[in-house]
Design a protein around this motif. Structure first.
Motif, PDB file in Angstrom:
ATOM      1  N   MET A 196      30.360  28.329  38.227  1.00  0.00           N
ATOM      2  CA  MET A 196      30.712  29.299  37.402  1.00  0.00           C
ATOM      3  C   MET A 196      30.809  30.107  37.885  1.00  0.00           C
ATOM      4  O   MET A 196      29.530  30.703  37.450  1.00  0.00           O
ATOM      5  N   ARG A 197      32.034  31.307  37.255  1.00  0.00           N
ATOM      6  CA  ARG A 197      32.036  32.601  37.955  1.00  0.00           C
ATOM      7  C   ARG A 197      32.233  33.223  36.171  1.00  0.00           C
ATOM      8  O   ARG A 197      32.611  32.203  35.499  1.00  0.00           O
ATOM      9  N   GLY A 198      32.060  34.245  36.327  1.00  0.00           N
ATOM     10  CA  GLY A 198      32.531  35.149  34.754  1.00  0.00           C
ATOM     11  C   GLY A 198      32.512  36.285  34.754  1.00  0.00           C
ATOM     12  O   GLY A 198      33.391  36.834  35.412  1.00  0.00           O
ATOM     13  N   VAL A 199      31.450  36.707  34.112  1.00  0.00           N
ATOM     14  CA  VAL A 199      31.225  38.755  33.684  1.00  0.00           C
ATOM     15  C   VAL A 199      31.071  39.013  34.684  1.00  0.00           C
ATOM     16  O   VAL A 199      32.454  40.623  35.085  1.00  0.00           O
ATOM     17  N   VAL A 200      30.510  39.228  35.678  1.00  0.00           N
ATOM     18  CA  VAL A 200      30.182  40.223  37.208  1.00  0.00           C
ATOM     19  C   VAL A 200      31.716  39.577  37.666  1.00  0.00           C
ATOM     20  O   VAL A 200      31.962  40.934  38.414  1.00  0.00           O
ATOM     21  N   THR A 201      32.178  38.685  38.138  1.00  0.00           N
ATOM     22  CA  THR A 201      33.979  38.974  38.493  1.00  0.00           C
ATOM     23  C   THR A 201      34.053  39.850  38.185  1.00  0.00           C
ATOM     24  O   THR A 201      35.410  40.703  38.857  1.00  0.00           O
ATOM     25  N   LEU A 202      34.834  39.885  36.424  1.00  0.00           N
ATOM     26  CA  LEU A 202      35.872  40.434  35.874  1.00  0.00           C
ATOM     27  C   LEU A 202      35.738  41.288  36.127  1.00  0.00           C
ATOM     28  O   LEU A 202      36.839  41.990  36.333  1.00  0.00           O
ATOM     29  N   ALA A 203      34.087  42.172  35.567  1.00  0.00           N
ATOM     30  CA  ALA A 203      33.572  43.616  35.358  1.00  0.00           C
ATOM     31  C   ALA A 203      34.200  43.950  36.960  1.00  0.00           C
ATOM     32  O   ALA A 203      34.712  44.938  37.507  1.00  0.00           O
ATOM     33  N   ALA A 204      33.396  43.505  38.232  1.00  0.00           N
ATOM     34  CA  ALA A 204      33.598  43.922  39.164  1.00  0.00           C
ATOM     35  C   ALA A 204      35.041  43.945  40.131  1.00  0.00           C
ATOM     36  O   ALA A 204      35.285  45.182  40.928  1.00  0.00           O
ATOM     37  N   ALA A 205      35.835  42.748  39.865  1.00  0.00           N
ATOM     38  CA  ALA A 205      37.074  43.309  40.346  1.00  0.00           C
ATOM     39  C   ALA A 205      37.793  44.697  40.141  1.00  0.00           C
ATOM     40  O   ALA A 205      38.981  44.938  40.595  1.00  0.00           O
ATOM     41  N   GLN A 206      37.791  44.857  38.082  1.00  0.00           N
ATOM     42  CA  GLN A 206      37.889  46.055  38.243  1.00  0.00           C
ATOM     43  C   GLN A 206      37.355  47.358  39.040  1.00  0.00           C
ATOM     44  O   GLN A 206      38.213  48.180  38.041  1.00  0.00           O
ATOM     45  N   THR A 207      36.552  47.487  39.400  1.00  0.00           N
ATOM     46  CA  THR A 207      35.702  48.535  39.781  1.00  0.00           C
ATOM     47  C   THR A 207      36.665  48.775  41.189  1.00  0.00           C
ATOM     48  O   THR A 207      36.345  49.500  42.018  1.00  0.00           O
ATOM     49  N   LEU A 208      38.130  47.587  41.549  1.00  0.00           N
ATOM     50  CA  LEU A 208      38.609  47.674  43.078  1.00  0.00           C
ATOM     51  C   LEU A 208      39.261  48.764  43.186  1.00  0.00           C
ATOM     52  O   LEU A 208      39.824  49.468  41.939  1.00  0.00           O
ATOM     53  N   PRO A 209      39.549  49.812  44.164  1.00  0.00           N
ATOM     54  CA  PRO A 209      39.632  51.200  44.745  1.00  0.00           C
ATOM     55  C   PRO A 209      41.269  50.527  43.795  1.00  0.00           C
ATOM     56  O   PRO A 209      42.136  50.144  44.412  1.00  0.00           O
ATOM     57  N   ARG A 210      41.968  51.937  43.304  1.00  0.00           N
ATOM     58  CA  ARG A 210      43.168  52.048  42.598  1.00  0.00           C
ATOM     59  C   ARG A 210      44.006  52.304  43.565  1.00  0.00           C
ATOM     60  O   ARG A 210      45.337  51.549  43.278  1.00  0.00           O
ATOM     61  N   ASP A 211      44.246  52.953  44.790  1.00  0.00           N
ATOM     62  CA  ASP A 211      45.297  52.623  46.151  1.00  0.00           C
ATOM     63  C   ASP A 211      45.416  51.123  47.239  1.00  0.00           C
ATOM     64  O   ASP A 211      46.190  51.348  47.693  1.00  0.00           O
ATOM     65  N   LEU A 212      44.145  50.423  46.250  1.00  0.00           N
ATOM     66  CA  LEU A 212      43.980  49.003  47.351  1.00  0.00           C
ATOM     67  C   LEU A 212      45.721  48.577  46.943  1.00  0.00           C
ATOM     68  O   LEU A 212      45.891  47.558  45.542  1.00  0.00           O
ATOM     69  N   PRO A 213      45.887  48.144  48.235  1.00  0.00           N
ATOM     70  CA  PRO A 213      47.213  47.272  48.296  1.00  0.00           C
ATOM     71  C   PRO A 213      46.528  45.950  47.630  1.00  0.00           C
ATOM     72  O   PRO A 213      46.510  45.123  47.037  1.00  0.00           O
TER      73      PRO A 213
END
Length: 567
Positions: free
Chosen positions: A397-414
């Motif tokens: 199962m995935r959870g908190v790290v997946t969600l938090a880490a996803a939002q650290t992706l660069p803002r200018d990423l397509p």
């Protein structure tokens, strides 16, 4: 005021769901995700968006620490090969496969950015494993593997994510990623060990459970921040510090310290882990709105997320085939090694003890051989077959790290909003699908932990073992340097060690029957605790029995301390 009302409402919701979830037969985290999602779509509901740094720095370290301090270091060591495979090799493999597929699906996404999202969705989460996995009655070895994996794989994924984000700017090479990974691991382990030993040493001199527990709340951050400043893995440093603290607490902390820390950390863990699941749901509407304003719609992003869920499950099951094969091979080799260890122990017993030095050397060798023999017994008694492999494969199962880490992706990423929704879909889908069906799967496969009778028998044998050591310290005539002891008091001390009887009823002035009783009983408990620590070092008994015995000794020692302080 809004934040305060929101926090109160969230806390009440968490408590209510946790109270009634067992009656519904559904794990509380799953209900909290659904409740949060429904709330996010309520008209006029506030838009909730939490800075990922609050999760990565403020929530993840204490959650990992609270889980790590309760993982027996002995079990972690015995399953290190499986834990390393699941938390490092499988994360790298999952990142590569899912990242490459995402690269093929999104035309404007470069390979490094695709691998970044692959690293985000690859690690099964510590919160999910501790909240769901332990509730289904799995055997101890499977639980240790899942806990160990979920504690360490966050470090692997976050290091890969950091390297992949750097690669989007062309800043690193393949060997640079490898070097960064090794540096992050080695330095994190070193920092965690130093912080673990240092904080235990400081806390052991405070002599106040309130102060000791208060400092323990800072330990996860004391371990996390220096490691991150050095460019290492802060989460791995926290895990190592937690393992060190949990292992040394038996010898360096008082009973009152351990009881206070267990209760307070259990409360903190309950609020944080369930709060994270509620938060996952409340952010769904915001993410959906962001994706609707872009070219690629919500439906497409969700379908890609479901596809990635299937891919990750397939990769995990494929990895289980060689892993279970290796573990079963190790079990066969362990049986052969056990025969040689038995022969070595027999020869050692036949060696004449000529002097004190020879006896001491023989004792050290005997303890080492006994420890290795206990490791062999653990591997052969809890060997994993295909049913265990199926459970391990389905427990990702995935959870908190997946969600938090996803939002650290660069803002200018397509496709950034779509990528975040893909990660959210993977997290929710695995929690609802795998987490929701895991109990039924375990029941269908007939996998159960040790029976209640076996656990009681092992605990009883351990208590008999440490009680005999404790009672040997009680003289039939007197306390050292004092008058003979009333035979009734001696009998009571002995009977409580054997029966763990009810509370002390004697009262009296200093030097009276109560004072003599308490001093004798403490002497017995000290000897019993020393015997328990020795049993833990040998690893002959089950970890749960060792933990239960420690709790019993802590409770009795704390009771004696409280009553003695009133006289």
């Amino acid at each position: 005021m809004e934040y305060a009302l929101g926090a109160v409402a969230a806390l009440v919701t968490i408590v209510l769901v946790a109270r009634f979830a067992p009656k519904l037969g559904v794990a509380a985290p799953l209900i909290l995700i659904v409740v949060g999602t429904l709330f996010s779509f309520v008209p006029f509901a506030p838009s909730i968006e939490v800075d990922p740094e609050w999760i990565l720095v403020g929530v993840l370290p204490p959650l990992l620490y609270s889980a790590a301090v309760n993982v027996p270091l002995m079990d972690f060591r015995r399953n290190l090969k499986a834990i390393t495979g699941l938390s490092v090799v499988l994360v790298i493999l999952s990142t590569a496969v899912s990242g490459y597929l995402l690269y093929l699906i999104f035309p404007d996404l470069n390979l490094a950015a695709a691998f970044a999202l692959g690293a985000v969705i690859s690690p099964p989460d510590a919160v999910a494993a501790t909240s769901i996995g332990k509730r289904v009655g799995l055997p101890g070895r499977l639980v240790t593997m899942l806990e160990g994996e979920s504690l360490v794989n966050d470090a692997s994924a976050l290091v890969l994510l950091r390297s992949a984000i750097a690669a989007t700017a062309g800043a690193v090479s393949f060997w640079g990623v490898v070097g960064d990974f090794l540096f992050a691991v080695v330095v994190a382990i070193g920092v965690g060990i130093v912080i673990g030993f240092a904080t235990v040493a400081v806390r052991s001199h405070l002599d106040n459970p309130v102060l000791t527990t208060s400092i323990s709340f800072a330990v996860p951050f004391i371990a996390y921040l220096p490691a991150e400043e050095l460019g290492a893995s802060g989460v791995l440093s926290v895990v190592v510090a937690g393992l060190v603290t949990g292992h040394r607490s038996a010898t360096r902390f008082t009973a009152q310290d351990r009881i206070s820390e267990r209760l307070n950390w259990r409360t903190v863990q309950f609020i944080l882990e369930n709060g994270v699941f509620l938060l996952i749901g409340t952010e769904v509407a915001t993410l959906v709105a962001e994706v609707e304003n872009d070219d690629l719609g919500v439906g497409s992003a969700v379908l890609i997320g479901l596809l990635m869920t299937v891919v990750l499950i397939v990769v995990r099951f494929a990895f289980m085939v060689p892993l279970i094969g290796i573990l079963r091979r190790d079990a066969r080799r362990a049986r052969v090694r056990g025969v040689y260890l038995d022969q070595a122990l027999d020869r050692l017993r036949d060696v004449p003890a000529q002097d004190a030095r020879t006896r001491e050397r023989a004792s050290r060798i005997g303890r080492m051989l006994a420890r290795r023999r206990a490791d062999v017994d653990s591997l052969t008694a809890e060997g994993l077959g295909w049913r265990g492999g199926v459970v391990l494969g389905w427990a990702g199962m995935r959870g908190v790290v997946t969600l938090a880490a996803a939002q650290t992706l660069p803002r200018d990423l397509p496709y950034r909003p779509q990528l975040i929704l893909v990660a959210v879909t993977v997290a929710i889908a695995t929690l609802l699908l795998q987490g929701g069906t895991l109990p039924a799967l375990v029941s269908r496969l007939g996998i159960t932990g040790a029976s209640a009778e076996r656990e009681r028998a092992d605990l009883a044998a351990l208590l008999d073992e440490i009680s005999s050591t404790g009672l040997a310290t009680v003289s039939d005539t007197a306390l050292e340097g004092e008058e003979p002891v009333d035979p009734a008091i001696l009998e009571r001390v002995r009977s409580e060690s054997v029966l763990r009887a009810a509370a002390v009823r004697d009262t009296g002035e200093d030097g009276g029957p109560h004072d003599v009783y308490v001093r004798l009983r403490r002497r017995v408990i000290e000897a019993e605790r020393a015997a328990l620590i020795e049993a833990r070092s040998l690893g002959v008994h089950r970890s749960r029995s060792l933990t239960d015995a420690e709790h019993l000794l802590d409770q009795e020692e704390a009771r004696l301390f409280r009553r003695d302080s009133r006289h």
